[in-house]
Design a protein around this motif. Sequence first.
Motif, mmCIF file in Angstrom:
data_model
loop_
_atom_site.group_PDB
_atom_site.id
_atom_site.type_symbol
_atom_site.label_atom_id
_atom_site.label_comp_id
_atom_site.label_asym_id
_atom_site.label_seq_id
_atom_site.Cartn_x
_atom_site.Cartn_y
_atom_site.Cartn_z
ATOM 1 N N TYR A 1 0.839 -1.211 0.000
ATOM 2 C CA TYR A 1 0.000 0.000 0.000
ATOM 3 C C TYR A 1 0.872 1.258 0.000
ATOM 4 O O TYR A 1 0.643 2.187 -0.792
ATOM 5 C CB TYR A 1 -0.916 0.004 1.221
ATOM 6 C CG TYR A 1 -1.577 1.337 1.478
ATOM 7 C CD1 TYR A 1 -2.577 1.818 0.638
ATOM 8 C CD2 TYR A 1 -1.184 2.126 2.555
ATOM 9 C CE1 TYR A 1 -3.167 3.049 0.862
ATOM 10 C CE2 TYR A 1 -1.772 3.355 2.786
ATOM 11 C CZ TYR A 1 -2.765 3.815 1.936
ATOM 12 O OH TYR A 1 -3.334 5.034 2.164
ATOM 13 N N TYR A 2 1.892 1.290 0.857
ATOM 14 C CA TYR A 2 2.752 2.471 0.911
ATOM 15 C C TYR A 2 3.576 2.625 -0.369
ATOM 16 O O TYR A 2 3.871 3.750 -0.799
ATOM 17 C CB TYR A 2 3.660 2.411 2.135
ATOM 18 C CG TYR A 2 2.918 2.641 3.422
ATOM 19 C CD1 TYR A 2 2.232 3.823 3.654
ATOM 20 C CD2 TYR A 2 2.868 1.662 4.407
ATOM 21 C CE1 TYR A 2 1.522 4.037 4.822
ATOM 22 C CE2 TYR A 2 2.164 1.864 5.597
ATOM 23 C CZ TYR A 2 1.495 3.057 5.789
ATOM 24 O OH TYR A 2 0.789 3.255 6.947
ATOM 25 N N ARG A 3 3.926 1.497 -0.992
ATOM 26 C CA ARG A 3 4.675 1.574 -2.241
ATOM 27 C C ARG A 3 3.800 2.120 -3.374
ATOM 28 O O ARG A 3 4.253 2.900 -4.221
ATOM 29 C CB ARG A 3 5.204 0.186 -2.602
ATOM 30 C CG ARG A 3 5.916 0.085 -3.925
ATOM 31 C CD ARG A 3 7.159 0.950 -3.997
ATOM 32 N NE ARG A 3 8.178 0.561 -3.058
ATOM 33 C CZ ARG A 3 9.370 1.125 -2.969
ATOM 34 N NH1 ARG A 3 9.660 2.142 -3.777
ATOM 35 N NH2 ARG A 3 10.261 0.733 -2.072
ATOM 36 N N LEU A 4 2.539 1.727 -3.398
ATOM 37 C CA LEU A 4 1.612 2.217 -4.422
ATOM 38 C C LEU A 4 1.228 3.677 -4.207
ATOM 39 O O LEU A 4 0.875 4.380 -5.145
ATOM 40 C CB LEU A 4 0.334 1.367 -4.420
ATOM 41 C CG LEU A 4 0.461 -0.104 -4.803
ATOM 42 C CD1 LEU A 4 -0.857 -0.822 -4.527
ATOM 43 C CD2 LEU A 4 0.852 -0.257 -6.261
ATOM 44 N N ASN A 5 1.309 4.115 -2.961
ATOM 45 C CA ASN A 5 0.732 5.391 -2.540
ATOM 46 C C ASN A 5 1.741 6.539 -2.570
ATOM 47 O O ASN A 5 1.713 7.421 -1.720
ATOM 48 C CB ASN A 5 0.157 5.231 -1.121
ATOM 49 C CG ASN A 5 -0.799 6.351 -0.766
ATOM 50 O OD1 ASN A 5 -1.394 6.961 -1.630
ATOM 51 N ND2 ASN A 5 -0.936 6.621 0.523
ATOM 52 N N GLU A 6 2.627 6.553 -3.565
ATOM 53 C CA GLU A 6 3.561 7.682 -3.690
ATOM 54 C C GLU A 6 2.790 8.976 -3.926
ATOM 55 O O GLU A 6 3.084 10.010 -3.337
ATOM 56 C CB GLU A 6 4.547 7.431 -4.836
ATOM 57 C CG GLU A 6 5.594 6.373 -4.525
ATOM 58 C CD GLU A 6 6.585 6.205 -5.657
ATOM 59 O OE1 GLU A 6 6.552 7.004 -6.628
ATOM 60 O OE2 GLU A 6 7.394 5.272 -5.598
#
Length: 475
Positions: free
Chosen positions: A306-311
């Motif tokens: 999720y954090y990787r997708l959420n740039e």
Amino acid sequence: MEKGRILIVEDDPSYVKLYRNALGTSGYAIEVAREPSAGLRALRERTPDLVLLDLTFDGTPQGGLGFISGALQDRTDLSIIIISAQSDSAMINKAIELGAVDYIVKDHSLYELLPFRINQALKRMRLEKLIQTQIDLHNGFVFGPGRVIVGKSSKMYQVYALIEKVAWSRSTVLILGESGTGKELVAQAIHARKGPDTPFISIDCGSVPETVLESELFGVKARYPGFHNREPLIGKMEAAKEGTFLLDEIGNMSIGLQAKLLRVLEERKFRPLGGEELPLRAQVISSTNIDFKTAIQSGRFREDLYYRLNEVRIVLPPLRDRLEDVPLLARHLLDQLRSQTGRAVEILPQALDKLMAYDWPGNVRELDKTLQRALMACQSQYLAPKHIDLSLSGGKAQQPEAAGDTTKDEAESFHPATVGNYKKMVREYQKTLLRSALELADGNQSEAARLLGLNRTHLIRLLGRHDLTKSGDME
């Protein structure tokens, strides 16, 4: 050729000389004011594109801060760059909150840094003006011939700004929104800035079986066991090349495949089944309508992915939160239906009232289907309320709220069908909202912006548009 007009508000002659030397060969026309009051007079007499402002005059920042508020009341689209010896984070935040677009600390790198930062600010300003012109002309965000995201509400302006921000980068983007809000359309708008020759590849993670999805994503080498393929199967990631790869409904991806996707995004490489590693060159965009907090807590979605997708995250508002866009959307959708069916109909104000009184749980997609049914039911050139059947949907009509001592007669007198002028009604309603927010915030524009869910710069522009800037900022 003159690249732009710059007003310098600075009381130190040595820095004025430095600015002239740094900018003089860059083609800018420069004017100097030695104090904030003189700078405000210069703004009223001429129209600079950008202001370089020292924050401290007579040993206090109040003069510089006051200039920002006064200048933006007169010129809501003005770009102000602060250049100050003060590096205190609270002061920097204060200046940005008041509406400055940038803050540069006076140090040894100022001479080399200044032309670049000014050029970036002016490019951004001109791009914003171009986008605003397009939105005014087409009632929405244009991203290609006949392609437009319709809407002029404040929440959609926030979406448009993010589209422009990420379109020129390779950042990973996460688009969130309810079903029917137009998530794929936003992804296509981001992709459009890359040019017509770059591919846009998408895959619906919810409609492809898990056993097939991995090969669809990464590809398969020739004659791989179990696939009976004589030629390599090109995966979506490879097919996207330097373009855009959309993972639609990524919330439906299995945990096992999520782990593999995470590694691909971290390393920017992927491996076809049985093949050699290949570089991931496309910009990756994901979209979903799931609640990530619930999905992560329940173990259905990896928090690290999720954090990787959420740039960069773009949240699309549901249609019930931007009902002022319904008339624009209705007319746009009817124009599309006219091109498909050859039937031109005029939607009556009373019909628009009915559409705006509904909460649209299916969002723009539901509005589109509703208008298609209405067009089939309508035999004349006028689309009336009786042609609009909302009984097939799961939504409900919105009930007017009781508001103080407002009587039924007063409420009816402001009904859109009575007024007969939608644009005027929206302007008056917007002006009332702005006044109410300023009153609740005791004139504090930063607090009023927070109450309305706007950034302060956008609020100042709205105040200027409605001639409410005399309310000031009584911080």
